[in-house]
Design an enzyme around this catalytic site. Sequence first.
Site, PDB file in Angstrom:
ATOM      1  NE  ARG A 218      -4.149  -1.836   1.924  1.00  0.00           N
ATOM      2  CZ  ARG A 218      -4.085  -2.850   2.763  1.00  0.00           C
ATOM      3  NH1 ARG A 218      -3.173  -2.868   3.717  1.00  0.00           N
ATOM      4  NH2 ARG A 218      -4.940  -3.840   2.667  1.00  0.00           N
TER       5      ARG A 218
ATOM      6  CE  LYS B  45       0.338  14.372 -13.929  1.00  0.00           C
ATOM      7  NZ  LYS B  45       0.114  14.766 -15.341  1.00  0.00           N
TER       8      LYS B  45
ATOM      9  CD  GLU C 165       8.769  17.365 -21.993  1.00  0.00           C
ATOM     10  OE1 GLU C 165       8.179  18.425 -21.724  1.00  0.00           O
ATOM     11  OE2 GLU C 165       8.182  16.328 -22.380  1.00  0.00           O
TER      12      GLU C 165
ATOM     13  CE  LYS D 275       6.283  17.949 -13.563  1.00  0.00           C
ATOM     14  NZ  LYS D 275       6.407  16.752 -14.338  1.00  0.00           N
TER      15      LYS D 275
ATOM     16  CD  GLU E 180      -2.815  17.270 -15.762  1.00  0.00           C
ATOM     17  OE1 GLU E 180      -1.856  16.562 -15.440  1.00  0.00           O
ATOM     18  OE2 GLU E 180      -3.259  17.355 -16.908  1.00  0.00           O
TER      19      GLU E 180
ATOM     20  NE  ARG F   4       1.558  17.602 -12.637  1.00  0.00           N
ATOM     21  CZ  ARG F   4       2.090  16.775 -11.768  1.00  0.00           C
ATOM     22  NH1 ARG F   4       1.649  16.726 -10.526  1.00  0.00           N
ATOM     23  NH2 ARG F   4       3.074  15.974 -12.117  1.00  0.00           N
TER      24      ARG F   4
ATOM     25  CG  ASN G 168      -0.708  18.110 -22.212  1.00  0.00           C
ATOM     26  OD1 ASN G 168       0.108  17.203 -22.020  1.00  0.00           O
ATOM     27  ND2 ASN G 168      -1.813  17.934 -22.908  1.00  0.00           N
TER      28      ASN G 168
ATOM     29  CG  HIS H  67       3.280  17.116 -23.957  1.00  0.00           C
ATOM     30  ND1 HIS H  67       4.107  18.214 -23.882  1.00  0.00           N
ATOM     31  CD2 HIS H  67       3.957  16.096 -23.372  1.00  0.00           C
ATOM     32  CE1 HIS H  67       5.228  17.874 -23.268  1.00  0.00           C
ATOM     33  NE2 HIS H  67       5.172  16.590 -22.956  1.00  0.00           N
TER      34      HIS H  67
ATOM     35  CG  HIS I 175       0.976  12.747 -25.712  1.00  0.00           C
ATOM     36  ND1 HIS I 175       0.358  13.371 -24.659  1.00  0.00           N
ATOM     37  CD2 HIS I 175       2.193  12.376 -25.258  1.00  0.00           C
ATOM     38  CE1 HIS I 175       1.171  13.377 -23.611  1.00  0.00           C
ATOM     39  NE2 HIS I 175       2.290  12.781 -23.945  1.00  0.00           N
TER      40      HIS I 175
ATOM     41  CG  HIS J 254       7.975  12.578 -24.821  1.00  0.00           C
ATOM     42  ND1 HIS J 254       6.624  12.484 -25.084  1.00  0.00           N
ATOM     43  CD2 HIS J 254       8.117  13.535 -23.875  1.00  0.00           C
ATOM     44  CE1 HIS J 254       5.981  13.343 -24.300  1.00  0.00           C
ATOM     45  NE2 HIS J 254       6.866  13.992 -23.561  1.00  0.00           N
TER      46      HIS J 254
HETATM   47  P1  NAD Z   1      14.159   6.364 -20.720  1.00  0.00           P
HETATM   48  O1  NAD Z   1      14.047   6.159 -19.270  1.00  0.00           O
HETATM   49  O2  NAD Z   1      13.680   5.293 -21.618  1.00  0.00           O
HETATM   50  O3  NAD Z   1      15.680   6.706 -21.075  1.00  0.00           O
HETATM   51  C1  NAD Z   1      16.050   6.904 -22.418  1.00  0.00           C
HETATM   52  C2  NAD Z   1      17.135   5.930 -22.866  1.00  0.00           C
HETATM   53  O4  NAD Z   1      18.378   6.332 -22.309  1.00  0.00           O
HETATM   54  C3  NAD Z   1      16.928   4.495 -22.404  1.00  0.00           C
HETATM   55  O5  NAD Z   1      17.346   3.642 -23.420  1.00  0.00           O
HETATM   56  C4  NAD Z   1      17.855   4.376 -21.201  1.00  0.00           C
HETATM   57  O6  NAD Z   1      18.267   3.048 -20.996  1.00  0.00           O
HETATM   58  C5  NAD Z   1      18.984   5.260 -21.598  1.00  0.00           C
HETATM   59  N1  NAD Z   1      19.734   5.894 -20.518  1.00  0.00           N
HETATM   60  C6  NAD Z   1      19.230   6.423 -19.395  1.00  0.00           C
HETATM   61  N2  NAD Z   1      20.177   7.048 -18.703  1.00  0.00           N
HETATM   62  C7  NAD Z   1      21.325   6.884 -19.393  1.00  0.00           C
HETATM   63  C8  NAD Z   1      22.660   7.317 -19.176  1.00  0.00           C
HETATM   64  N3  NAD Z   1      22.975   8.091 -18.139  1.00  0.00           N
HETATM   65  N4  NAD Z   1      23.596   6.953 -20.078  1.00  0.00           N
HETATM   66  C9  NAD Z   1      23.251   6.226 -21.164  1.00  0.00           C
HETATM   67  N5  NAD Z   1      22.018   5.811 -21.423  1.00  0.00           N
HETATM   68  C10 NAD Z   1      21.053   6.141 -20.544  1.00  0.00           C
HETATM   69  O7  NAD Z   1      13.365   7.674 -21.189  1.00  0.00           O
HETATM   70  P2  NAD Z   1      13.281   9.165 -20.652  1.00  0.00           P
HETATM   71  O8  NAD Z   1      13.286   9.977 -21.880  1.00  0.00           O
HETATM   72  O9  NAD Z   1      14.227   9.463 -19.571  1.00  0.00           O
HETATM   73  O10 NAD Z   1      11.820   9.190 -20.013  1.00  0.00           O
HETATM   74  C11 NAD Z   1      10.672   8.942 -20.792  1.00  0.00           C
HETATM   75  C12 NAD Z   1       9.567   8.452 -19.898  1.00  0.00           C
HETATM   76  O11 NAD Z   1       9.297   9.434 -18.899  1.00  0.00           O
HETATM   77  C13 NAD Z   1       8.273   8.196 -20.615  1.00  0.00           C
HETATM   78  O12 NAD Z   1       7.782   6.931 -20.264  1.00  0.00           O
HETATM   79  C14 NAD Z   1       7.342   9.274 -20.094  1.00  0.00           C
HETATM   80  O13 NAD Z   1       6.003   8.864 -20.030  1.00  0.00           O
HETATM   81  C15 NAD Z   1       7.904   9.534 -18.731  1.00  0.00           C
HETATM   82  N6  NAD Z   1       7.597  10.862 -18.204  1.00  0.00           N
HETATM   83  C16 NAD Z   1       6.966  10.950 -17.013  1.00  0.00           C
HETATM   84  C17 NAD Z   1       6.678  12.179 -16.466  1.00  0.00           C
HETATM   85  C18 NAD Z   1       6.029  12.267 -15.130  1.00  0.00           C
HETATM   86  O14 NAD Z   1       5.629  13.345 -14.709  1.00  0.00           O
HETATM   87  N7  NAD Z   1       5.951  11.182 -14.406  1.00  0.00           N
HETATM   88  C19 NAD Z   1       7.018  13.351 -17.139  1.00  0.00           C
HETATM   89  C20 NAD Z   1       7.676  13.229 -18.365  1.00  0.00           C
HETATM   90  C21 NAD Z   1       7.952  11.979 -18.894  1.00  0.00           C
HETATM   91 MG    MG Z   2       6.550  15.303 -21.828  1.00  0.00          MG
END
Ligand code: NAD
Ligand code: MG
Length: 362
Positions: A123, A144, A186, A228, A238, A242, A246, A249, A253, A266
């Site tokens: 939980r 989130k 971003e 942020k 949100e 918040r 977007n 986006h 998206h 992305h």
């Molecule tokens: P990711 O975590 O997939 O990382 C991108 C790539 O880089 C992966 O292949 C990873 O293995 C590699 N990598 C990570 N760190 C590395 C490093 N230091 N050296 C070499 N390679 C490395 O993607 P991301 O772009 O970091 O995040 C995208 C995700 O974040 C999406 O799923 C999205 O939905 C989520 N997101 C969430 C929020 C939120 O508020 N929770 C906001 C924005 C995005």
């Molecule tokens: Mg985003």
Amino acid sequence: MIERTIETATKRYPLLLGDGAARALPRLLRALACPPGTKLFIITDDAVAPLYLDEVRAMLAAAEYDVYAYIIPSGEAAKSFDNYYACQTAALQCGLDRRSVMIALGGGVVGDLAGFVAATYMRGIRYIQMPTTLLAHDSAVGGKVAINHPLGKNMIGAFHQPEAVVYDTAFLRTLPERELRSGFAEVIKHALIRDCRFYEWLRAEVKTLADLRGETLAYCIEKGIDIKASVVREDEKETGVRAHLNFGHTLGHALESELGYGTLTHGEAVALGMLFAVFVSERLYGRSFAEHRFAEWFAGYGFPVSLPAAVEADRLLEKMKGDKKAYAGTVRMVLLREIGDVEVVELEDDKLLAWLGEFAGQ
Ligand code: NAD
Ligand code: MG
């Protein structure tokens, strides 16, 4: 090293940012009242693990913590129910209890998945975000957390704030250029929606992606997180402002989903989405942002600046109507009134379709 307190309606937590920030982890855990012997469960991916897991694990073990790790495949597809369940199984097998702490060591994928595992294990237990991508400046703050469902991205999740964010910028040196670019979209978004001076600083200081190193990179992360965090402080769940996050986006998206995830990153999709949002803003508000030469600026970082020929406007519109942010099938886009000032606007289908067509034809 930069230290900040992130505040939301429900929680305050520290953020440590800078080269070598990871070394502060044992001290931070003591401050969180985690005595030696506390079980720590690191979730990371198979690209990050070979680079940094041993180092983090050894440091925590030296501080006499009982450290476990679980490695998921790298990439968006890993934000799945199967991996979520596998993490829960591993955590149970390791005997984690309610005083244990999970650590998300990786990008946004690891952060979202590990955060959701922590939100629901017994939980809800505590977790720490250790972001290793530039994009994760966005995902590691705000609480989130989610996994994907085959019917939609981030459809199963929770709000669960971390105990701390430990952002070691030394870890970002191995980040592939395309991932750096993705995260930088971003950063630009945060400037455009909220901070004209930061926008001007970006224009002056970050001419190409190669400038994203050292102090410049750290400042981008710091400012991105500040913006942020200020939005999240006002509106954790949100219900209002918040939604401004977007920006770019709605089309972004739709493009990701229409082209198939991974075709554009992305950030690349969001960059195109921001250009379209500016295009719509100009038409709706009857003003011009031409002096800013946004497309040229984005192209300088290697972002795509026109819609791929393969996408059809009506299909994009359908996807935009299916967005989580749409109400009753009406598309709601975040539009730019001035640099640093945005608002959410509902748009009629026929207008949008015409503008999409025009934007594609540019
Ligand atoms: P990711 O975590 O997939 O990382 C991108 C790539 O880089 C992966 O292949 C990873 O293995 C590699 N990598 C990570 N760190 C590395 C490093 N230091 N050296 C070499 N390679 C490395 O993607 P991301 O772009 O970091 O995040 C995208 C995700 O974040 C999406 O799923 C999205 O939905 C989520 N997101 C969430 C929020 C939120 O508020 N929770 C906001 C924005 C995005
Ligand atoms: Mg985003």
